[in-house]
Design a protein around this motif. Structure first.
Motif, PDB file in Angstrom:
ATOM      1  N   THR A  12       0.805  -1.067   0.134  1.00  0.00           N
ATOM      2  CA  THR A  12       0.073  -0.017   0.049  1.00  0.00           C
ATOM      3  C   THR A  12       1.030   1.372   0.164  1.00  0.00           C
ATOM      4  N   SER A  46      -5.214  -6.563   4.349  1.00  0.00           N
ATOM      5  CA  SER A  46      -5.167  -5.231   3.911  1.00  0.00           C
ATOM      6  C   SER A  46      -4.254  -4.360   4.463  1.00  0.00           C
ATOM      7  N   GLY A  47      -3.732  -3.642   3.363  1.00  0.00           N
ATOM      8  CA  GLY A  47      -2.476  -2.774   3.909  1.00  0.00           C
ATOM      9  C   GLY A  47      -1.506  -3.032   4.753  1.00  0.00           C
ATOM     10  N   ALA A  79     -13.513 -10.234   1.785  1.00  0.00           N
ATOM     11  CA  ALA A  79     -12.306  -9.216   1.125  1.00  0.00           C
ATOM     12  C   ALA A  79     -12.830  -9.098  -0.341  1.00  0.00           C
ATOM     13  N   ASP A 139      -7.755  -5.459  -4.296  1.00  0.00           N
ATOM     14  CA  ASP A 139      -7.617  -4.002  -4.341  1.00  0.00           C
ATOM     15  C   ASP A 139      -5.952  -3.862  -4.727  1.00  0.00           C
ATOM     16  N   TRP A 177      -4.482  -1.649  -1.507  1.00  0.00           N
ATOM     17  CA  TRP A 177      -4.468  -2.303  -0.292  1.00  0.00           C
ATOM     18  C   TRP A 177      -4.218  -3.693  -0.269  1.00  0.00           C
ATOM     19  N   GLU A 216      -6.037  -6.125  -0.326  1.00  0.00           N
ATOM     20  CA  GLU A 216      -7.695  -6.461  -0.147  1.00  0.00           C
ATOM     21  C   GLU A 216      -8.143  -5.480   0.433  1.00  0.00           C
ATOM     22  N   THR A 217      -9.370  -5.039   0.379  1.00  0.00           N
ATOM     23  CA  THR A 217     -10.186  -4.157   1.266  1.00  0.00           C
ATOM     24  C   THR A 217     -11.679  -4.903   1.793  1.00  0.00           C
ATOM     25  N   TYR A 241      -8.459   0.865   9.959  1.00  0.00           N
ATOM     26  CA  TYR A 241      -8.019  -0.259   9.116  1.00  0.00           C
ATOM     27  C   TYR A 241      -8.999  -1.375   8.767  1.00  0.00           C
ATOM     28  N   ARG A 245     -15.125  -0.780   3.571  1.00  0.00           N
ATOM     29  CA  ARG A 245     -15.072   0.383   2.588  1.00  0.00           C
ATOM     30  C   ARG A 245     -16.276   0.334   1.599  1.00  0.00           C
ATOM     31  N   GLN A 246     -16.970  -0.940   1.771  1.00  0.00           N
ATOM     32  CA  GLN A 246     -18.351  -0.955   0.823  1.00  0.00           C
ATOM     33  C   GLN A 246     -19.125  -1.672   1.513  1.00  0.00           C
TER      34      GLN A 246
END
Length: 491
Positions: A239, A399-400, A426, A429, A432, A434-435, A462, A466-467
């Motif tokens: 990231t 993620s990140g 997940a 992305d 990242w 994965e988000t 974190y 996100r969605q």
């Protein structure tokens, strides 16, 4: 005497740390960590593995506190600086922390939790009187640290490592990546995570090198530090490399060329904590002239596999086992797989953690009958190099650079009065890795913006989805288990 301390004594006049515009030698680090150890002991002979949680900004203070805890015989419990109170309180409760240390800027966050639990509190900036004593002599088998990681259970588990574990994790990397006293690394990683603590700080200070701190990440500040011309190593998660590339691409051509010229002589740049997309690796080579070294590890094992320091680094691959680390690929019955066949990575050796804090069943479940640690990651050996194919559990999200538990996030979401059920998954992305995404079953119409604000008070940033998608019911199989691959189709 701790091996890390003995190593530092060999380089007394070298610059150990640069932070907040000041430089500190190894002598100063040894002296100040000794003083803090005595402050912790306050006349006691030995902290005897008492848990000392600390919430301190990255830099000299962080290291002198961590070393002071170790030198006093305590177990270091670094706290995430972005945790909300509920997450901090969970760590204090789970570890049974005896002492809490904090920088003044975090006092308003942590002190109410400390007072509620009636723990001893030390604010770094306040001076205490204490009795000077000789520090305890510690054996390598003593417990040294607890780091928290999310597994397939809903709540994070405390990973306990001994001083012997830390020594093995550090020395395997110092050897593999050829650390030298002349090295100078920039640390931009969070320091409640093995990547920053072991790979950056631990290795640098073991080698007699210099570790410079950037307390908060900024692409402009990273490049400004590079341009001073003294840094020759850098380690980050994919990231961060993505963000640096994006910043570089917005610059005018002369500025781009100047930065590339500064980075080209670097001795080593490393990526880890999440899969490195091949596109990011290729873009970074154009930006910096550096072929990123990708490696593989986790909180429980330190680093286990690495691309070579000298030799070909294969995009999309994590390399070969580090010296002293046992690796095998096995099937569902813990039997070694045939050559070129995928299998779960299992690890054995002195780098592997002691246990999960006060979770004997989870510890037993994490190891095979013959003592190999189950990573849950599936890989294949491809042309002599290991390649990660995925994870055996769909409930782990990377993620990140963080490894997150979908089940933990689901448990928090379900406490919201408008949510009847949910499934967290997940989504791939580029930035990242994965988000986090969440599918919700709502009891009545729900304002997703308000929900997002609410969950930010319950979880670190974190871990926040996100969605979101709202459905009438979650898809399930015949056993009643949510079929999460079906959830992914909603996005």
């Amino acid at each position: 005497m701790l091996h890390l301390v003995r190593q530092a004594q060999a380089h007394p006049k070298n610059t150990a740390i640069i932070s907040d515009g000041q430089s500190y030698t190894y002598n100063q680090l040894l002296e100040q960590s000794d003083h803090f150890a005595q402050r912790l002991l306050n006349g006691q002979a030995d902290l005897a593995e008492a848990r000392v949680a600390f919430m301190v900004m990255p830099g000299f203070d962080y290291v002198r506190v961590q070393w002071g805890i170790w030198r006093a015989g305590g177990m270091a419990v670094p706290l995430c600086l972005t945790y909300p109170p509920a997450s901090l309180d969970y760590v204090l409760s789970d570890t049974g922390a005896d002492i809490v240390v904090a920088s003044a800027r975090y006092t308003t966050i942590i002190k109410p939790l400390v007072e509620a639990r009636q723990l001893r509190f030390i604010e770094l900036e306040q001076l205490d009187e204490y009795d000077a004593i000789i520090l305890p002599d510690l054996m390598p088998e003593r417990k040294a640290m607890i780091l928290y990681t999310s597994g397939t259970t809903s709540l994070p588990k405390g990973v306990v490592t001994t001083h012997a574990n830390l020594d093995a994790q550090i020395t395997s990397l110092v050897t593999a990546w050829e650390w030298q006293p002349t090295d100078h690394i920039l640390c931009v990683l969070p320091l409640h995570h093995v990547h920053g603590i072991i790979n950056v700080i631990g290795c640098a200070l073991w080698a007699g090198a210099c570790c410079e701190f950037l307390p908060e990440f900024s692409a402009a500040d990273v490049f400004a530090a590079f341009q001073r011309g003294t840094i020759n190593l850098f380690m980050a998660v994919p990231t961060i490399y993505f963000k640096l590339i994006t910043y570089w691409e917005r610059l005018h051509t002369p500025d781009q060329e100047a930065l590339t010229a500064v980075m080209r002589p670097f001795r080593l740049m490393v990526s880890g904590s999440a899969a490195l997309p091949v596109t990011v690796m290729e873009k970074w080579e154009r930006v910096s002239g550096q072929i990123l070294l990708e490696r593989y590890g986790m909180t429980e094992i330190g680093m286990a596999i690495s691309n070579p320091y000298r030799g070909k680094r294969v995009p999309g691959h994590i390399g070969q086992p580090l010296a002293g680390v046992g690796i095998r690929l096995v099937d569902d019955y813990d039997q070694p797989v045939a050559d070129s066949q995928p299998g779960e990575i299992q690890v054995q050796g002195p780098t592997v953690f002691l246990d999960y804090w006060q979770r004997p069943q989870a510890t037993a479940d994490a190891f095979t009958d013959d003592g190999w640690f189950r990573t849950g990651d599936v890989a294949v050996v491809d042309d002599g190099s290991y390649k990660i194919l995925g994870r055996s559990s769909i409930d782990i999200i990377k993620s990140g650079g963080y490894k997150l538990s979908a089940l933990e996030i689901e448990e928090v979401l379900r406490t919201h009065p408008a949510i009847d059920d949910c499934g967290v998954i997940a989504l791939p992305d580029e930035e990242w890795g994965e988000t986090v995404a969440a599918v919700l079953v709502a009891l009545h119409p729900i304002d997703l913006a308000e929900l997002n604000q609410w969950i930010r008070t319950q979880l670190p940033p974190y871990k926040v989805p996100r969605q979101y998608r709202v459905v009438a019911e979650l898809p399930r199989n015949a056993m009643g288990k949510v079929t999460k691959n079906d959830l992914k189709q909603l996005f």
